[in-house]
Design an enzyme around this catalytic site. Structure first.
Site, PDB file in Angstrom:
ATOM      1  N   CYS A   2      35.435  17.025   3.899  1.00 27.04           N
ATOM      2  CA  CYS A   2      37.071  16.824   4.157  1.00 27.04           C
ATOM      3  C   CYS A   2      38.045  17.818   3.281  1.00 27.04           C
ATOM      4  O   CYS A   2      37.251  18.230   2.305  1.00 27.04           O
ATOM      5  CB  CYS A   2      37.431  15.346   3.793  1.00 27.04           C
ATOM      6  N   GLY A  28      37.590  20.313   7.774  1.00 23.03           N
ATOM      7  CA  GLY A  28      37.399  19.107   8.556  1.00 23.03           C
ATOM      8  C   GLY A  28      38.321  19.447   9.870  1.00 23.03           C
ATOM      9  O   GLY A  28      39.680  19.507   9.711  1.00 23.03           O
ATOM     10  N   ASN A 101      37.492  13.034  -0.463  1.00 18.41           N
ATOM     11  CA  ASN A 101      36.657  14.226  -0.084  1.00 18.41           C
ATOM     12  C   ASN A 101      35.166  13.811  -0.897  1.00 18.41           C
ATOM     13  O   ASN A 101      35.239  13.771  -1.867  1.00 18.41           O
ATOM     14  CB  ASN A 101      36.948  15.405  -0.415  1.00 18.41           C
ATOM     15  N   GLY A 102      33.863  13.540  -0.116  1.00 20.01           N
ATOM     16  CA  GLY A 102      32.637  13.215  -0.748  1.00 20.01           C
ATOM     17  C   GLY A 102      31.952  12.154   0.026  1.00 20.01           C
ATOM     18  O   GLY A 102      32.303  12.043   1.411  1.00 20.01           O
ATOM     19  N   TYR A 257      29.352  28.846   1.614  1.00 19.25           N
ATOM     20  CA  TYR A 257      29.973  28.535   3.153  1.00 19.25           C
ATOM     21  C   TYR A 257      31.092  28.010   3.159  1.00 19.25           C
ATOM     22  O   TYR A 257      31.990  28.516   4.003  1.00 19.25           O
ATOM     23  CB  TYR A 257      28.774  27.906   4.023  1.00 19.25           C
TER      24      TYR A 257
HETATM   25  P1  AMP Z   1      22.001  26.753  12.433  1.00 17.51           P
HETATM   26  O1  AMP Z   1      22.203  27.227  13.555  1.00 17.51           O
HETATM   27  O2  AMP Z   1      22.050  25.342  11.991  1.00 17.51           O
HETATM   28  O3  AMP Z   1      21.160  27.405  11.501  1.00 17.51           O
HETATM   29  O4  AMP Z   1      23.568  27.006  11.522  1.00 17.51           O
HETATM   30  C1  AMP Z   1      23.649  28.032  10.611  1.00 17.51           C
HETATM   31  C2  AMP Z   1      25.206  28.651  10.636  1.00 17.51           C
HETATM   32  O5  AMP Z   1      25.854  27.402  10.490  1.00 17.51           O
HETATM   33  C3  AMP Z   1      25.380  29.591   9.443  1.00 17.51           C
HETATM   34  O6  AMP Z   1      25.983  30.701  10.314  1.00 17.51           O
HETATM   35  C4  AMP Z   1      26.500  28.840   8.642  1.00 17.51           C
HETATM   36  O7  AMP Z   1      27.613  29.805   8.584  1.00 17.51           O
HETATM   37  C5  AMP Z   1      27.030  27.723   9.205  1.00 17.51           C
HETATM   38  N1  AMP Z   1      26.785  26.349   8.680  1.00 17.51           N
HETATM   39  C6  AMP Z   1      26.276  26.173   7.398  1.00 17.51           C
HETATM   40  N2  AMP Z   1      26.512  25.014   7.130  1.00 17.51           N
HETATM   41  C7  AMP Z   1      27.376  24.464   7.932  1.00 17.51           C
HETATM   42  C8  AMP Z   1      27.940  22.930   7.962  1.00 17.51           C
HETATM   43  N3  AMP Z   1      27.345  22.100   7.323  1.00 17.51           N
HETATM   44  N4  AMP Z   1      28.647  22.685   9.114  1.00 17.51           N
HETATM   45  C9  AMP Z   1      28.928  23.787   9.879  1.00 17.51           C
HETATM   46  N5  AMP Z   1      28.326  24.786   9.994  1.00 17.51           N
HETATM   47  C10 AMP Z   1      27.530  25.129   9.028  1.00 17.51           C
END
Ligand code: AMP
Length: 506
Positions: A2, A28, A101-102, A257
């Site tokens: 968030c 978010g 947030n948390g 990220y």
């Molecule tokens: P995946 O298909 O689950 O391996 O997604 C990896 C991709 O999602 C990477 O390109 C990251 O940029 C992105 N990503 C990493 N962590 C998150 C997160 N918590 N929520 C949404 N996207 C994420």
């Protein structure tokens, strides 16, 4: 995850809160809310949807006052019901609005305690509503008809004593002032800014410094782990360390990220840390994968662009933007699950064949979570004519769930959980797979602020910094987060999608 903002101003704050939330939108996309105080009355607007959809002109006109707080939400523990949109509000003591947030790791126990001790009912599954009630109960123990800074700091000390997990919070206490505080490990970020006007000084807190920049506040400093900042309605700022043994251990995934590259968190430029990650990973590839016949380095936009550019420079190879991202993906009417995720990768990204045809490409992403994105992207690169497809991740293998507010799947859905690199490489069908080493990731981020001795790195090494995360809790989380339980709770897949305003027209 968030995002939170709060302003104690001398002029109307609604527009600045709105603008602050729009630059925190990446934290978010599920719901947004603003509450302001004017003449002893709260004005609230919150609903599911993006900031631009939740607030219409008629709402903004009603958000009067020089003091207010705001929130953008991405559900981690609770549901995506609009009843859980923030800020939350309690009418006693004084009237408190609250945004958080948390994620709390002892929420069930706290819920029982706050009911037993204070007969307080928590009406949602949101741990933010719970945290607000715990804070309110502590503030209620203060003797006077208005709060002193010492009353507020005593209440926050009690919160630190009983509440476990990650929390960066802001509260608007009517007739008193604005309170902002961060958990004793500083897991989630919170920065403080100031603006001087002809009517006096205005203060702002925000999850990321970029929100201060966007509305013309000057960054003053990060709120320290365990610290509380209280700004009275007269505009006087008080601060105190309220935790017994604070430790600065920010979540390293913010840098990998989550946070925007133009933010600074705990005196670390997110952008600079990503460039360093690229350098470290490039050096590892040069050192350990010297035999790879790479023709071109291609990022998976957007987070990894800065990282891939640096890798290309270290390797002395060309950098090309081989994928184009659609910024305007519409709503999806299908429920979560692997099929939707697969489709959503192709709806989001498209390959430029000229950059792939006959070439050996090194694709770079910031992280691999489920592996869906990498598998799909590798397939797209081959369809576009790539001869060989190598894949590099700026983060190490994500093997463990996140319990501190980042929305991540259950352990079994993480592609790296219980698997070695060769197996993962086979599953995503790459010709070679290189992960950043954890020590290199930590070094890349710490290089920007050597004073930080620890980072919260549990998703990579399973070491949860708060020291209270039991196997039982992880199993509980597992049950909450897997796809089938999300579908049952009707939680839409929001990572890549826009959700339009479905909230009540209050
Ligand atoms: P995946 O298909 O689950 O391996 O997604 C990896 C991709 O999602 C990477 O390109 C990251 O940029 C992105 N990503 C990493 N962590 C998150 C997160 N918590 N929520 C949404 N996207 C994420």
């Amino acid at each position: 995850m968030c995002g939170i903002v709060g302003i104690m101003g001398k002029t109307p704050v609604a527009q600045a809160l709105y603008d602050g939330l729009t630059v925190l939108q990446h934290r978010g996309q599920d719901a947004a809310g603003i509450i302001t105080i004017n003449d002893g009355v709260f004005h609230l607007r919150k609903a599911n949807g993006l900031v631009r959809d939740v607030f219409q002109e008629r709402h903004m006109q009603r958000l009067m006052g020089n003091f207010g707080i705001g929130h953008v939400r991405y559900p981690t523990a609770g549901t995506s019901s609009s009843a859980e949109a923030q800020p939350f509000y309690v009418n006693s003591p004084f009237g408190i609005a609250f945004a958080h947030n948390g994620n709390l790791t002892n929420a069930d126990e706290l819920k029982r305690d706050v009911f037993k001790a204070a007969r307080r009912h928590i009406n949602t599954t949101s741990d933010s509503e719970l945290l607000l009630n715990i804070l309110a109960d502590e503030l209620h123990k203060s003797p006077g008809m208005t709060l002193t800074a010492q009353d507020v700091f005593r209440a926050v000390s009690e919160v630190h004593r009983t509440v476990k997990g990650a929390y960066a919070c802001v509260a608007a206490i009517i007739g008193n002032g604005m309170l902002a505080f961060r958990d004793p490990f500083g897991i989630r970020p919170l920065s403080l800014g100031k603006r001087t006007t002809e009517w006096g000084d205005e203060y702002m807190v925000a999850s990321e410094s970029v929100a201060l920049d966007a509305v013309g506040f000057t960054f003053v400093r990060d709120v320290a782990p365990g610290e509380a900042i209280y700004i009275s309605e007269e505009g006087k700022l008080h601060s105190k360390q309220c935790a017994e043994s604070p430790l600065n251990a920010p979540c390293i995934f913010e840098f990998v990220y989550f946070a925007r590259p133009d933010s600074c968190i705990d005196n670390i430029s997110v952008y600079a840390s990503r460039v360093n990650m690229g350098k470290k990973l490039g050096e590892k590839i040069a050192r350990e994968w010297a035999e790879l016949d790479i023709d071109v380095v291609i990022p998976i936009p957007e987070t990894s662009c800065d990282i891939a550019l640096e890798i290309a420079q270290v390797l002395g190879k060309p950098y090309r933007q081989g994928f184009v991202k659609n910024r305007y993906i519409g709503r999806t009417f299908i429920m979560p699950g692997q099929t939707l995720r697969r489709k959503s990768v192709r709806r989001k990204l498209n390959a430029i064949p000229a950059e792939f045809k006959g070439k050996n490409v090194l694709l770079v992403d910031d992280s691999i979570v489920r592996g869906t994105t990498s598998e799909q992207i590798i397939e797209m690169a081959r369809e576009a004519g790539a001869a060989k497809v190598y894949f590099a991740s700026a983060a190490p293998e994500i093997r463990f769930p996140n319990v501190y507010g980042i929305d991540m799947p259950s352990a079994n859905e993480l592609i790296s959980h219980g698997r070695e690199v060769d197996e993962i490489c086979e599953l995503i069908k790459a010709d070679g797979l290189i992960f950043q080493d954890l020590k290199d990731l930590v070094a890349a981020v710490r290089k920007e602020n050597p004073l930080i001795s620890r980072f919260e790195t549990s998703v990579f090494d399973g070491h949860y910094i708060t020291g209270d995360v039991s196997q039982d809790y992880l199993e509980y989380l597992n049950a909450q987060r897997n796809d089938s339980s999300k579908a049952q709770r009707n939680v839409p897949e929001v990572a890549n999608l826009e959700i339009h305003n479905m909230g009540g027209d209050n």
